[in-house]
Motif scaffolding. Sequence first.
Motif, PDB file in Angstrom:
ATOM      1  N   ASN A   1       4.755  -2.477  -8.056  1.00 37.71           N
ATOM      2  CA  ASN A   1       3.444  -1.885  -7.794  1.00 37.71           C
ATOM      3  C   ASN A   1       2.300  -2.870  -8.011  1.00 37.71           C
ATOM      4  N   THR A   2       2.606  -4.056  -8.527  1.00 33.56           N
ATOM      5  CA  THR A   2       1.575  -5.078  -8.720  1.00 33.56           C
ATOM      6  C   THR A   2       1.531  -6.057  -7.557  1.00 33.56           C
ATOM      7  N   LEU A   3       2.468  -5.923  -6.611  1.00 33.59           N
ATOM      8  CA  LEU A   3       2.593  -6.894  -5.525  1.00 33.59           C
ATOM      9  C   LEU A   3       1.875  -6.410  -4.260  1.00 33.59           C
ATOM     10  N   PRO A   4       1.334  -7.332  -3.485  1.00 29.38           N
ATOM     11  CA  PRO A   4       0.748  -6.948  -2.201  1.00 29.38           C
ATOM     12  C   PRO A   4       1.832  -6.501  -1.234  1.00 29.38           C
ATOM     13  N   MET A   5       1.523  -5.585  -0.368  1.00 31.96           N
ATOM     14  CA  MET A   5       2.470  -5.069   0.612  1.00 31.96           C
ATOM     15  C   MET A   5       1.810  -5.078   1.998  1.00 31.96           C
ATOM     16  N   PRO A   6       2.614  -5.035   3.070  1.00 32.62           N
ATOM     17  CA  PRO A   6       2.027  -4.979   4.415  1.00 32.62           C
ATOM     18  C   PRO A   6       1.079  -3.792   4.514  1.00 32.62           C
ATOM     19  N   PRO A   7      -0.048  -3.924   5.204  1.00 33.08           N
ATOM     20  CA  PRO A   7      -0.431  -5.050   6.076  1.00 33.08           C
ATOM     21  C   PRO A   7      -1.309  -6.099   5.403  1.00 33.08           C
ATOM     22  N   SER A   8      -1.246  -6.213   4.082  1.00 31.91           N
ATOM     23  CA  SER A   8      -2.052  -7.202   3.370  1.00 31.91           C
ATOM     24  C   SER A   8      -1.643  -8.621   3.789  1.00 31.91           C
ATOM     25  N   GLU A   9      -2.615  -9.449   4.123  1.00 31.38           N
ATOM     26  CA  GLU A   9      -2.328 -10.835   4.512  1.00 31.38           C
ATOM     27  C   GLU A   9      -1.699 -11.602   3.349  1.00 31.38           C
TER      28      GLU A   9
END
Length: 359
Positions: A135-143
């Motif tokens: 839950n701390t990680l970026p996920m799509p569609p985040s660049e």
Amino acid sequence: MLVRGMVALVTAAVAAMVPGVAMASPSRGDLQKDLDGVAAIGALAEVRNGAQVWRGSSGVAELGTTHKVPVAGRFRAGSITKTFVSTVVLQLVAEGRIRLDDSVEHWLPGVVPNGENITVRELLNHTSGLYDYKNTLPMPPSEEFYALQFRTWTATEQIQRALANPPVFKKPGSQYDYSNTNYLLVGEIIKKVTGRTYAEEIERRIIRPLGLHGTTMPGASVRIPGPHPHGYVPKDGGQLDFTEMNPTLFGAGGDIISTTHDLNRFFAALLGGHLLPARLLAEMKQAGTEHGTYGLGLSWHDTACHVRVYGNDGDALAYQAYSFSTADTRRQATVAVTPHLPTNPDATVDTFLDKAFCS
């Protein structure tokens, strides 16, 4: 050492676990039709019923081509890794090298706040309350997500990201909350107990003894060896090929690469009593909370025809896998898909599994 006895037992039993007879026309119904109905770019499956085996695939192996999905192809199996990791821990319990009620603080002093009140058992059954590093990680569609495709992660930094957040509940053991952080910690405990990584222990205790020739622990290698379908994640309204990526993102919670055949073989060995003593296999099937369906790295559910099946499923971003078996291991089904995200294939896979176990 007990592991040597286990290895000998597994080696002797392995020929009896996996049959070699292939069904030309599955008596349980048209499995191919249901596999074709799975909502995915590609899918592959192996279904066993006693001495009969059906293998099939559907869809395409790579977008923009007509290449068929290889029936014996490899894929990222995601959280099915957790069942392998838990099996290693329970073998260490059988050897008297660790106890399920040992505290996290005992093995990893100073790492986890309140670690003296969280047990190894609570890590394995997801009742620790620790925040999920996912839950701390970026996920799509985040660049930012796409920029991390080949980044190497360490368990330590992922654990620290998780522990920078408060627990999701205060009393360990009181609730169920799925957290990949639990298994990163378990991986570190395995290393502390044995002096070897969780991947090395899975190799020596499970993969080699069972002859799982299509199963690998990839470490930081970005490639999937051997024939495999391509996997994709959504980007800019289309699909980005995410087949190659650094699996340290998943670590001990989900980095394994396998095949449908190997996963059926593994669960046949596990549930058939060839990897653990009966008392510890029974522990594995005990839910962490009342009316729960997740034990020590093992989950279960009842099919549409009320047949209970045990196993696990896994989500590795561009790949999803499902592997389940009846308790007597007579019937098994493993399915892997490359989903056409954001469409969720779970419901259509459930239809296929119901056909496999109920027809």
